[in-house]
Design an enzyme around this catalytic site. Structure first.
Site, mmCIF file in Angstrom:
data_model
loop_
_atom_site.group_PDB
_atom_site.id
_atom_site.type_symbol
_atom_site.label_atom_id
_atom_site.label_comp_id
_atom_site.label_asym_id
_atom_site.label_seq_id
_atom_site.Cartn_x
_atom_site.Cartn_y
_atom_site.Cartn_z
ATOM 1 N N TYR A 144 0.846 -1.190 0.000
ATOM 2 C CA TYR A 144 0.000 0.000 0.000
ATOM 3 C C TYR A 144 0.880 1.237 0.000
ATOM 4 O O TYR A 144 1.861 1.308 0.741
ATOM 5 C CB TYR A 144 -0.889 0.005 1.250
ATOM 6 N N ASP A 239 9.302 2.996 -0.067
ATOM 7 C CA ASP A 239 8.223 3.635 0.677
ATOM 8 C C ASP A 239 8.388 3.248 2.141
ATOM 9 O O ASP A 239 8.000 2.158 2.559
ATOM 10 C CB ASP A 239 6.860 3.201 0.129
ATOM 11 N N LYS A 267 4.056 8.943 9.067
ATOM 12 C CA LYS A 267 3.815 8.324 10.372
ATOM 13 C C LYS A 267 4.784 8.804 11.471
ATOM 14 O O LYS A 267 4.588 9.889 11.983
ATOM 15 C CB LYS A 267 3.760 6.812 10.212
HETATM 16 C C1 LIG Z 1 0.322 4.616 5.776
HETATM 17 C C2 LIG Z 1 1.086 4.412 4.538
HETATM 18 C C3 LIG Z 1 0.963 5.276 3.432
HETATM 19 C C4 LIG Z 1 -0.060 6.381 3.381
HETATM 20 O O1 LIG Z 1 0.167 7.354 4.350
HETATM 21 P P1 LIG Z 1 -1.055 8.326 4.753
HETATM 22 O O2 LIG Z 1 -0.432 9.278 5.713
HETATM 23 O O3 LIG Z 1 -2.101 7.465 5.347
HETATM 24 O O4 LIG Z 1 -1.512 8.995 3.508
HETATM 25 C C5 LIG Z 1 1.782 5.084 2.349
HETATM 26 N N1 LIG Z 1 2.676 4.079 2.324
HETATM 27 C C6 LIG Z 1 2.823 3.222 3.353
HETATM 28 C C7 LIG Z 1 3.846 2.153 3.277
HETATM 29 C C8 LIG Z 1 2.016 3.343 4.479
HETATM 30 O O5 LIG Z 1 2.139 2.466 5.484
#
Ligand SMILES: *Cc1c(COP(=O)(O)O)cnc(C)c1O
Length: 430
Positions: A144, A239, A267
Site C-alpha cells: 500500500y 516507501d 507516520k
Molecule cells: C500509511 C502508509 C501510506 C499512506 O500514508 P497516509 O499518511 O495514510 O496517507 C503510504 N505508504 C505506506 C507504506 C504506508 O504504510
C-alpha cells in the site's frame, strides 16, 4: 461490554460522514461490530467514550512510537502552539527535521515535507518520472502506498500484468502505466523491466511490507531490486512511510544496507501530527520547484506544530538503548501471542522487526499477497472481538501490522496474554 456511547456516536457519524469514519479501516468492516470512539490516549492505552481501557497496539497506525500523549511531545507542542500553528513561511523546525532525517538516512540528501504519506508517494513518483523521463511505475501486489489514483491498482496475480483500477473513479488511463509485480519475487520485476525496456521510471516497494500483514523481505530480494533497477536505469523508491524510524533508526534501508534512489516517509516523523516527506539523491530532488520545474506545494507543509512533534519524537528515539528495548518488546509481544495460540491449538505464524510485529492465523508461510489473501477472515474476526472485549486494541483487519511503543512493557503484555488466552480458546472451541 457496554458500548452505548460509541454506538450512538457511530449512528450519528454514519448520517454525516461516509461510513461514519474518516478512513475506511476504522469502520471495523473486517471484524464486525462497530468502532470504538476514543476519548483519550494515555501512554500504551486508549480509553473509549464508554470508559473502557485498551492496551493499544495500533498506535495511530504506527505513528506513535513514544505512546500516546508522551510528556516531552506534549510539553514541546504546548510551547510551540503558543507561538502560532502555521505561518506559510519557513520556520527553524523544518530545517532541523530535514537535517535529522538526512543524517539518519544518508540516501536522503534532500527532503521535502508534505502532510501525509499519500502526498509523499504521489510527489516522489512525479519527480521520479520527471527525472527518468519515463512513465511506467512498478509496484507490488499487497503493498500500500496511499490512495493516489495511479497506485490504486488491483492486487493482481504476480505475473507481469497491466494493472486495472481498484476503485471506481480511477480512470483506466491513470493506471495504464502502473505495473504489478509479486512481493519477494525479483523475477517478476525482471520480466516487467525486460518487457518494457527503457519505459519504467521507478520500482516502488515497502522494503518491509506492513500493509498485507507483516511480510518480511526474503534474503536477497531487496538486493535484487537494487541491482535490477540500476541495470535498467529505473529509480528504486523505498516507501518507508511505515518502516522509517520504526524498524530501526535508519529505517529499512539502514537495517538491510540498501541505498534507494528515493525514499518516502510519514507516520513516525510526524509524531502523531499530519506529516509526510519525500527525499533522495540531491540531483533528483533538485528537480523539485522552486529549484527545478517539477511543481509541488502545500499550504500547511512544514508547519511548526507538526515539525516539532516529529523533532521531539526523533530526539527521544536517540536515547541510548531505545531501539534494543523496542525490538525486545515487539519480540516479547509476538511470543505472548504465539504461546497462547499454540496452547489453544490454533495455528499461528508470528514475526517482528524493530518496533513492528505481525501475526497470521495459519501455519503456512505468508510471503506475498497471494498467500496472505487466502487467510480465514472469519476466524480472525472472532479472535478480534474477544481481544477487544478483553481490553486489547489490535488493528481491525487480518492484513495489518501491529505496533509497540517505548511505553509498552510487562504490564501490557500481561493483559495481552490473558486476552489472547481467552481469544484463542474461544476460537478453538468453535
Ligand atoms: C500509511 C502508509 C501510506 C499512506 O500514508 P497516509 O499518511 O495514510 O496517507 C503510504 N505508504 C505506506 C507504506 C504506508 O504504510
Amino acid at each position: 461490554m457496554d458500548t452505548e456511547r460509541s454506538r450512538n456516536l457511530f449512528h450519528r457519524a454514519q448520517r454525516r460522514i461516509p461510513g461514519g469514519v474518516n478512513s475506511p479501516v476504522r469502520a471495523f468492516k473486517a471484524v464486525g461490530g462497530h468502532p470504538r470512539f476514543i476519548d483519550r490516549g494515555e501512554g500504551a492505552y486508549m480509553v473509549d467514550v464508554d470508559g473502557h481501557r485498551y492496551v493499544d497496539h495500533v498506535m495511530s497506525w504506527g505513528a506513535l512510537i513514544l505512546g500516546h500523549a508522551h510528556a516531552s511531545v506534549v510539553a514541546d507542542l504546548t510551547e510551540t502552539l503558543r507561538a502560532g500553528t502555521s505561518f506559510g513561511a519557513p520556520c527553524p523546525a523544518e530545517v532541523e527535521l530535514a537535517e535529522r532525517i538526512c543524517k539518519a538516512m544518508p540516501a536522503v540528501q534532500k527532503v521535502r515535507m508534505v502532510n501525509s504519506g499519500t502526498e509523499a508517494v504521489m510527489s516522489a513518483l512525479r519527480v521520479a518520472r520527471a527525472f527518468t523521463q519515463r512513465k511506467k511505475i512498478v509496484k507490488f501486489a499487497g503493498c500500500y502506498h496511499g490512495h493516489a489514483d495511479m497506485l490504486l491498482v488491483e492486487a493482481g496475480s504476480g505475473v507481469a500484468t497491466l494493472g486495472l483500477p481498484d476503485s471506481p473513479g480511477v480512470p483506466e488511463a491513470t493506471v495504464a502505466d502502473t505495473l504489478v509485480a509479486r512481493y519477494n519475487d525479483a523475477d517478476s520485476v525482471r520480466s516487467i523491466l525486460e518487457a518494457f525496456p527503457g519505459e519504467v521510471a521507478a520500482v516502488i516497494v515497502e522494503p518491509v511490507a506492513g500493509n498485507m500483514g507483516l511480510v518480511l523481505p526474503e534474503e536477497g530480494f531487496l538486493e535484487a531490486l537494487r541491482a535490477l533497477t540500476s541495470e535498467h536505469n529505473a529509480l528504486l523508491v523505498f516507501d518507508e512511510v511505515m518502516t522509517g524510524f520504526r524498524v530501526g533508526p535508519g529505517g529499512a534501508q539502514g537495517r538491510f544496507g540498501i541505498t534507494p534512489d528515493m525514499t518516502t516517509l510519514g507516520k513516525v516523523i510526524g509524531g502523531g501530527l499530519p506529516v509526510g516527506a519525500f527525499g533522495g539523491r540531491a540531483e533528483i530532488m533538485d528537480l523539485v520547484a522552486p529549484e527545478g520545474p517539477v511543481y509541488q506545494a502545500g499550504t500547511l507543509s512544514g508547519n511548526p506544530l507538526a515539525m516539532q512533534a516529529g523533532l521531539t519524537t526523533l530526539r527521544e528515539l536517540d536515547e541510548p538503548g531505545v531501539w534494543s528495548q523496542l525490538a525486545a518488546s515487539s519480540e516479547a509481544t509476538v511470543e505472548v501471542l504465539n504461546n497462547s495460540a499454540r496452547e489453544a491449538g490454533v495455528p499461528i505464524s508470528v514475526s517482528s522487526v524493530g518496533a513492528m510485529f505481525g501475526y497470521f492465523l495459519t501455519d503456512d508461510a505468508i510471503t506475498d499477497w497471494d498467500s496472505a489473501a487466502g487467510l480465514d477472515r472469519s476466524l480472525f474476526a472472532r479472535f478480534y472481538q474477544v481481544m477487544l472485549e478483553s481490553g486489547v486494541y489490535l488493528a481491525p483487519s487480518p492484513f495489518e501490522s501491529g505496533f509497540v511503543s517505548t511505553v509498552h512493557g510487562d504490564a501490557e503484555r500481561e493483559i495481552l496474554g490473558a486476552a489472547a488466552d481467552a481469544a484463542f480458546q474461544a476460537v478453538a472451541s468453535e
